[in-house]
Structures are given as structure tokens and as C-alpha cells.
Design a protein around this motif. Sequence first.
Motif, PDB file in Angstrom:
ATOM      1  N   VAL A  25       0.848  -1.202   0.000  1.00  0.00           N
ATOM      2  CA  VAL A  25       0.000   0.000   0.000  1.00  0.00           C
ATOM      3  C   VAL A  25       0.882   1.249   0.000  1.00  0.00           C
ATOM      4  CG1 VAL A  25      -1.785   1.253   1.269  1.00  0.00           C
ATOM      5  CG2 VAL A  25      -1.874  -1.243   1.126  1.00  0.00           C
ATOM      6  N   GLY A  26       1.994   1.176   0.733  1.00  0.00           N
ATOM      7  CA  GLY A  26       2.931   2.296   0.766  1.00  0.00           C
ATOM      8  C   GLY A  26       3.422   2.647  -0.630  1.00  0.00           C
ATOM      9  N   TYR A  27       3.760   1.626  -1.409  1.00  0.00           N
ATOM     10  CA  TYR A  27       4.230   1.864  -2.777  1.00  0.00           C
ATOM     11  C   TYR A  27       3.168   2.616  -3.583  1.00  0.00           C
ATOM     12  CZ  TYR A  27       6.296   1.033  -7.375  1.00  0.00           C
ATOM     13  OH  TYR A  27       6.843   1.209  -8.625  1.00  0.00           O
ATOM     14  N   LEU A  28       1.929   2.142  -3.481  1.00  0.00           N
ATOM     15  CA  LEU A  28       0.850   2.728  -4.289  1.00  0.00           C
ATOM     16  C   LEU A  28       0.597   4.195  -3.923  1.00  0.00           C
ATOM     17  CD1 LEU A  28      -1.591  -0.330  -4.218  1.00  0.00           C
ATOM     18  CD2 LEU A  28      -0.290   0.494  -6.192  1.00  0.00           C
ATOM     19  N   LEU A  29       0.677   4.516  -2.638  1.00  0.00           N
ATOM     20  CA  LEU A  29       0.443   5.906  -2.220  1.00  0.00           C
ATOM     21  C   LEU A  29       1.679   6.780  -2.453  1.00  0.00           C
ATOM     22  CD1 LEU A  29      -2.103   4.545  -0.995  1.00  0.00           C
ATOM     23  CD2 LEU A  29      -1.974   6.221   0.829  1.00  0.00           C
ATOM     24  N   ASP A  30       2.846   6.228  -2.188  1.00  0.00           N
ATOM     25  CA  ASP A  30       4.079   7.006  -2.396  1.00  0.00           C
ATOM     26  C   ASP A  30       4.255   7.379  -3.868  1.00  0.00           C
ATOM     27  OD1 ASP A  30       4.707   6.838   0.258  1.00  0.00           O
ATOM     28  OD2 ASP A  30       6.142   5.192   0.034  1.00  0.00           O
ATOM     29  N   HIS A  31       3.840   6.489  -4.753  1.00  0.00           N
ATOM     30  CA  HIS A  31       4.006   6.748  -6.184  1.00  0.00           C
ATOM     31  C   HIS A  31       2.784   7.423  -6.807  1.00  0.00           C
ATOM     32  CE1 HIS A  31       7.330   4.016  -5.443  1.00  0.00           C
ATOM     33  NE2 HIS A  31       7.854   4.412  -6.581  1.00  0.00           N
ATOM     34  N   ASN A  32       1.896   7.884  -5.953  1.00  0.00           N
ATOM     35  CA  ASN A  32       0.684   8.571  -6.432  1.00  0.00           C
ATOM     36  C   ASN A  32      -0.156   7.728  -7.374  1.00  0.00           C
ATOM     37  OD1 ASN A  32       0.794  11.078  -5.046  1.00  0.00           O
ATOM     38  ND2 ASN A  32       2.571  11.589  -6.312  1.00  0.00           N
ATOM     39  N   ILE A  33      -0.036   6.409  -7.240  1.00  0.00           N
ATOM     40  CA  ILE A  33      -0.906   5.523  -8.017  1.00  0.00           C
ATOM     41  C   ILE A  33      -2.298   5.558  -7.384  1.00  0.00           C
ATOM     42  CG2 ILE A  33      -1.294   3.115  -8.663  1.00  0.00           C
ATOM     43  CD1 ILE A  33       1.858   2.871  -8.642  1.00  0.00           C
ATOM     44  N   LEU A  34      -2.331   5.611  -6.066  1.00  0.00           N
ATOM     45  CA  LEU A  34      -3.582   5.780  -5.327  1.00  0.00           C
ATOM     46  C   LEU A  34      -3.425   6.939  -4.352  1.00  0.00           C
ATOM     47  CD1 LEU A  34      -4.505   2.101  -4.286  1.00  0.00           C
ATOM     48  CD2 LEU A  34      -5.385   3.389  -6.258  1.00  0.00           C
ATOM     49  N   GLN A  35      -4.566   7.529  -3.977  1.00  0.00           N
ATOM     50  CA  GLN A  35      -4.569   8.534  -2.905  1.00  0.00           C
ATOM     51  C   GLN A  35      -5.271   7.991  -1.661  1.00  0.00           C
ATOM     52  OE1 GLN A  35      -2.807  11.269  -3.077  1.00  0.00           O
ATOM     53  NE2 GLN A  35      -2.236  10.841  -5.197  1.00  0.00           N
ATOM     54  N   ALA A  36      -6.110   6.988  -1.860  1.00  0.00           N
ATOM     55  CA  ALA A  36      -6.776   6.351  -0.724  1.00  0.00           C
ATOM     56  C   ALA A  36      -6.931   4.869  -1.042  1.00  0.00           C
ATOM     57  CB  ALA A  36      -8.134   6.983  -0.457  1.00  0.00           C
ATOM     58  N   CYS A  37      -6.779   4.031  -0.024  1.00  0.00           N
ATOM     59  CA  CYS A  37      -6.791   2.594  -0.276  1.00  0.00           C
ATOM     60  C   CYS A  37      -7.479   1.851   0.862  1.00  0.00           C
ATOM     61  CB  CYS A  37      -5.341   2.105  -0.419  1.00  0.00           C
ATOM     62  SG  CYS A  37      -5.207   0.372  -0.881  1.00  0.00           S
ATOM     63  N   ILE A  38      -8.367   0.936   0.482  1.00  0.00           N
ATOM     64  CA  ILE A  38      -8.915  -0.008   1.451  1.00  0.00           C
ATOM     65  C   ILE A  38      -7.975  -1.199   1.447  1.00  0.00           C
ATOM     66  CG2 ILE A  38     -10.786  -1.622   1.936  1.00  0.00           C
ATOM     67  CD1 ILE A  38     -12.687   0.332   0.550  1.00  0.00           C
ATOM     68  N   CYS A  39      -7.438  -1.564   2.603  1.00  0.00           N
ATOM     69  CA  CYS A  39      -6.529  -2.701   2.606  1.00  0.00           C
ATOM     70  C   CYS A  39      -6.775  -3.561   3.823  1.00  0.00           C
ATOM     71  CB  CYS A  39      -5.081  -2.230   2.567  1.00  0.00           C
ATOM     72  SG  CYS A  39      -4.571  -1.291   4.005  1.00  0.00           S
ATOM     73  N   GLY A  40      -6.298  -4.794   3.743  1.00  0.00           N
ATOM     74  CA  GLY A  40      -6.414  -5.664   4.908  1.00  0.00           C
ATOM     75  C   GLY A  40      -6.738  -7.099   4.571  1.00  0.00           C
ATOM     76  N   TRP A  41      -7.366  -7.739   5.528  1.00  0.00           N
ATOM     77  CA  TRP A  41      -7.556  -9.192   5.540  1.00  0.00           C
ATOM     78  C   TRP A  41      -9.046  -9.504   5.479  1.00  0.00           C
ATOM     79  CZ3 TRP A  41      -4.317 -13.353   5.635  1.00  0.00           C
ATOM     80  CH2 TRP A  41      -4.775 -14.562   6.151  1.00  0.00           C
ATOM     81  N   LEU A  42      -9.427 -10.430   4.589  1.00  0.00           N
ATOM     82  CA  LEU A  42     -10.821 -10.881   4.481  1.00  0.00           C
ATOM     83  C   LEU A  42     -10.799 -12.381   4.244  1.00  0.00           C
ATOM     84  CD1 LEU A  42     -12.427  -8.272   2.016  1.00  0.00           C
ATOM     85  CD2 LEU A  42     -12.957  -8.516   4.455  1.00  0.00           C
ATOM     86  N   ASP A  43     -11.192 -13.163   5.240  1.00  0.00           N
ATOM     87  CA  ASP A  43     -11.110 -14.615   5.081  1.00  0.00           C
ATOM     88  C   ASP A  43     -12.375 -15.274   5.623  1.00  0.00           C
ATOM     89  OD1 ASP A  43      -9.815 -16.830   4.124  1.00  0.00           O
ATOM     90  OD2 ASP A  43      -8.499 -17.093   5.866  1.00  0.00           O
ATOM     91  N   VAL A  44     -12.894 -16.232   4.870  1.00  0.00           N
ATOM     92  CA  VAL A  44     -14.050 -17.013   5.307  1.00  0.00           C
ATOM     93  C   VAL A  44     -13.802 -18.464   4.926  1.00  0.00           C
ATOM     94  CG1 VAL A  44     -16.535 -17.436   5.072  1.00  0.00           C
ATOM     95  CG2 VAL A  44     -15.665 -15.112   4.839  1.00  0.00           C
ATOM     96  N   LEU A  45     -13.993 -19.360   5.877  1.00  0.00           N
ATOM     97  CA  LEU A  45     -14.006 -20.790   5.533  1.00  0.00           C
ATOM     98  C   LEU A  45     -14.866 -21.509   6.557  1.00  0.00           C
ATOM     99  CD1 LEU A  45     -13.121 -23.095   3.719  1.00  0.00           C
ATOM    100  CD2 LEU A  45     -11.069 -23.351   5.120  1.00  0.00           C
ATOM    101  N   GLY A  46     -15.944 -22.121   6.077  1.00  0.00           N
ATOM    102  CA  GLY A  46     -16.849 -22.822   6.982  1.00  0.00           C
ATOM    103  C   GLY A  46     -17.414 -21.867   8.011  1.00  0.00           C
ATOM    104  N   ALA A  47     -17.229 -22.197   9.291  1.00  0.00           N
ATOM    105  CA  ALA A  47     -17.775 -21.358  10.366  1.00  0.00           C
ATOM    106  C   ALA A  47     -16.828 -20.226  10.762  1.00  0.00           C
ATOM    107  CB  ALA A  47     -18.090 -22.233  11.581  1.00  0.00           C
ATOM    108  N   GLU A  48     -15.637 -20.207  10.176  1.00  0.00           N
ATOM    109  CA  GLU A  48     -14.633 -19.203  10.557  1.00  0.00           C
ATOM    110  C   GLU A  48     -14.696 -18.002   9.614  1.00  0.00           C
ATOM    111  OE1 GLU A  48     -12.585 -19.736  13.226  1.00  0.00           O
ATOM    112  OE2 GLU A  48     -13.721 -21.597  13.518  1.00  0.00           O
ATOM    113  N   TYR A  49     -14.590 -16.823  10.180  1.00  0.00           N
ATOM    114  CA  TYR A  49     -14.562 -15.625   9.339  1.00  0.00           C
ATOM    115  C   TYR A  49     -13.809 -14.526  10.064  1.00  0.00           C
ATOM    116  CZ  TYR A  49     -18.314 -14.279  12.499  1.00  0.00           C
ATOM    117  OH  TYR A  49     -19.033 -14.013  13.627  1.00  0.00           O
ATOM    118  N   GLU A  50     -13.151 -13.694   9.313  1.00  0.00           N
ATOM    119  CA  GLU A  50     -12.481 -12.541   9.906  1.00  0.00           C
ATOM    120  C   GLU A  50     -12.280 -11.451   8.862  1.00  0.00           C
ATOM    121  OE1 GLU A  50      -8.474 -12.975  11.350  1.00  0.00           O
ATOM    122  OE2 GLU A  50      -8.650 -11.176  12.589  1.00  0.00           O
ATOM    123  N   ALA A  51     -12.731 -10.270   9.200  1.00  0.00           N
ATOM    124  CA  ALA A  51     -12.452  -9.095   8.379  1.00  0.00           C
ATOM    125  C   ALA A  51     -11.641  -8.127   9.220  1.00  0.00           C
ATOM    126  CB  ALA A  51     -13.744  -8.420   7.941  1.00  0.00           C
TER     127      ALA A  51
END
Lengths: 381, 199
Positions: free
Chosen positions: B151-177
Amino acid sequence: MIINNPGSIPDVFIVADNILSPIGSTTAENMEALARGESAVVKHQHLDINPESIYISLFDDLSFNIDKSYTGFESLLITSIADAIKNLKSGYLDEKTILIVSSTKGNISLLETQPHTGELNKRIALHTSAQLAADYFGFKNAPIVISNACISGVMAILAGMRLLQSGQYENAIVVGADVISKFVLSGFQSFQALSSTICKPFDKDRTGLNLGEGAATVILSIHQQNSDDVKVSSGAISNDANHISGPSRTGHELGFAIKKALLDAGITAHDVGYISTHGTATNYNDEMEANAIHYAGLQHVPVNSLKGYYGHTLGAAGLIESIIAAQAIKQGIIFPSLGYAENGVSQPINVATSIINTTVKRALKTASGFGGCNAAMILSK
Amino acid sequence: MAAEKYITGTCNISNKRVVQNGETLFTGDASAVDSFLLSAYQHFHYSYPKFHKMDNLCKLGWLAAEVLLQGFDKNYYHAEQLGTVLMNANSSLDMDLRYQASMAGVPSPSLFVYTLPNIVAGEICIRHHFKGENAFFVQPNFDAAFLVQQVGYLLDHNILQACICGWLDVLGAEYEAKLFLVEKVKKENAVAFSVENIK
């Protein structure tokens, strides 16, 4: 806008590569097959994946003499990397090297052959395959996996370019592969996206795509190894923000990525000598891509799609096609777009219909995929 | 060249809780992932009919982005300056298993399309009109250092000005955002976008 700044950002070269497909196990063999006009897409009767015969590109055997503890998908990754490494003049496999793997479905066929357990969930995971490949070669760093639909291969090269430009690594082994399973085939059939003949990208009689198996590797380095090594100059990714399974109607989002890539490479549309399109031969894709090419002012540039030779090899496609584009720069050859006879898109583009021998200094590679994602990349001398 | 980058919002969804910027907004009582996500959707009175067609990974990501972007005014940016960098361990396996089970009948394109992990990015981009870079990585664990680098690369190089980033995982009964909104502007309560601050 940050433009490549000589002195602070290193050039990134493709110092070795491999294409592993049913028509050749090396880049050279694949180039010879393309020069003969040979297609890997043939009528197959393969009951494991489909009850009826279909036009598809499949390997006869996916084991490639590697230890049977590796799946077919992993055998593809390892065999392709091994050949690319063999072509290196000097080895660069130390702590300054990162492995990047691109795939859309990886080991998904294990769901068809093995009972579903928690262990299987881990075995299927793309990062498991990537780590197995990294361990096979003894790469020091944890691998990176990109799974971004059909732009995965191009995105993986761009991710490698950026990691090298940022100074974190000096070399990147970028490999992509996908295996065709009943799972993957049935999905594309459900979309009624498959052609009943060898596909015809951009042609008025096109009826859809063929699927294909394949793998490919590019080794990126900030250390040039050969005088004719091609540079990865720039690239950009965009999203249509329109529909998850249908591309943009205007092509402006892919067009934006192309323009951004041109800008970052410090060149204009006049400087592009060849465009290797995604060209799946589905109406929506080809129409969108032709619009994007017009939007970016590139309608006169020779273009082709390699899908008639390889089918759509999913996570490998962007890599295979980028290697052929790099070869266009090295060898001055643009292959005809197999299957193309008559314009079938509303904004005509300059589709190659025979081998063109010409000087190509800069090539554009494009890709688009489900989820509305688009990629554009500039390769240069 | 490195720009100042701030976390201007967070959203965590796990263990039946929806947490925005450290504050619990909703606690559910349903244990099944589907039911919990639906109850959260209803709790916030969201109205987005396409939500009901999505697989659980997309529902989770859609909800997390909805909460994350509360108060975010995208009009300060061009659509091409807004992007996503997402990561998980199980790709789309949760949906792959459902699609696999459905193959005994007539395979459905509306199920198959969700057997790609980056579709959740596509859904978020459609909803919020993000047209910039989007990347999906499959890593064994949440890798804070890698995320900050990418994400640092994208903002430092002005490719993005704002970014949603992180972890999104679902498997069976387990989930985490675990999502972060990263911008270059320092807003109230914003902290620096760093490995320490996203761990």
C-alpha cells in the motif's frame, strides 16, 4: 506523477524465461510452434473433465518426472521455474530473491479426487503450493501469491517490478500456472463462454473462448544478464467498478490503465510497436478491449491475441503472452492472431493476419478479468 | 518520495462482532456465518439487494467496507485514485466447496463467478465506485509488513490517494475481516499507517 527517475529507481530486466505448454517445454520450442502456426487447442475427449469432446489445450501428462508428492499444478510450477533458472547466466537465488506465484484455481481439482477434510483445505491453499515450490529450489524468502482472476500473470510481473524498484529485492522469480479441471471447465460452460471450435479473437464469427493448461516463468532482475534483455518499464491496474462478470461497456477503465502505463514509461501512443491483447474471443471482452485501444489512441498499432494458440490459460496467460511480447522485441516478430479473418468489433483495430517482421521497441500487454479488473504493462528494449 | 500515510478508519468483523475504529457497533447472536452477516446487514438498515446474491466472502467484505467508509467522502478523489489491496489464506475455498457440491446438478454461473477471491474487491469497487488499483494476495497469515509495503508503494508513487486494505477470510464457520482505510490526509484520531499500528 512520479516518472522513472534514472539514478534512483533501477531498471528491471527479464533475464530468463520459460513457457511450458502442450506445444513446447521451453520458450524457444513455443516460438517455433507459433512460427509454424501450430495450436495447442485441439479436439480432446477427456472423460475426467467433460462427457463430450471439446476444443481445449491439455497436457498429456502433468507429472513431468517430479516426485509424486507434488500435484500436477505444482509440477507445472516447478518444471517451469527449473527451466527458466537453467537459462540464467549466473544464479541469483539468495536472500535478495523473491518468488511470486500467480494462479486462479491452483489445486482445486483435489476437491474432485480427495475426501474433504481440514487437511485437504490446507493442501489446496495456493500458499501451500507456493511454499512447496519455494522449498524445492531453496528460495530463502516466503513466497507471494497473487490470485486476481485473469490479470494475475501480468499483475505478478508488475508486483515483481515494483518490489525490485523499491529496493527490497534484486531478483524475482515470477511463475504462473493453472490446470483445467472439471470444476473450472463446468464454470466456463455455465457462462456459455466456450467456443465449439478453435477460438477466433476479434473475428466477426467468434463464439467464445477455449480453455488451456500452461505454465510460464519470467525471472526479473535489476542485474542485466544479456545485451538483449527486455525491460519491464511500467504498468497499471484498474477496476471497471461496473459488473463482477461482465466488462465495462466503454473500455475507459482498461484505457485508463493503458494511458497510465504509457505515462509512467514516459512514452506516447506513437511509441508502441505491438499490442498483445487479452483477446478471449468472447464478444464482451473483445469489444471492450477494442474500445480501450481506441480510447488510448492505439488503433493503428499491430495487435494479436494468442488465445487461438494456447486457449485461455488463466493464471499463466499473462505470463505466456508477456514472454511472447518480449520475444517480439528481441526477434522483431509479431505472430498472426490465429482464427482472425474479418473484423468483428465495432471499433476496428489492426489485427495481425500474417507474420509481421518488424522492429518492435516497445510492446503493450493488456489483460482483463472477472471482478472488473484490468492490467496494462509496457515492455521495452 | 515517501508520503505521510494515515489510517483514517478501521473495521473488524469477527467473533459475532462488528467493530469500527475500536468501538463495537453490533454484537450478533447467530453462530452460522450467513445468519450473522445477515443480522449485521439488517442491524445497520442497509439496502443493497445484490448483497443477498453474494457468497459469504463478498458479504463479509461488503459489510466491512460499508462500515469502514462511513463518513468517507469519495468526492475528494478521482475514482481512479481509489483502490484496494486485500489478502487472505483460503482464497475462495468456502465458495469453491459450495460450487463443487452444486456440480452434481446444472452448474450455475452466478455461483461460479464467486469462486475467485478478487470478486470481493470487485463488489467493493462497484459499491463505492473505486476504479484504481486492486490486488488480491493469498498468504498463510495476515502479513502486516507486506501490506504496509504494498500500500505504501501505491500511495508514495501517487498511483492511489486512498486505499482499502487488509484481511478478508471465510471458511466454513470461521470468518475474519480486518480492514483499514489509508489516506494521505491526517483526519481526526488518525494514526500513522505502520506495521505496528495494523498488527
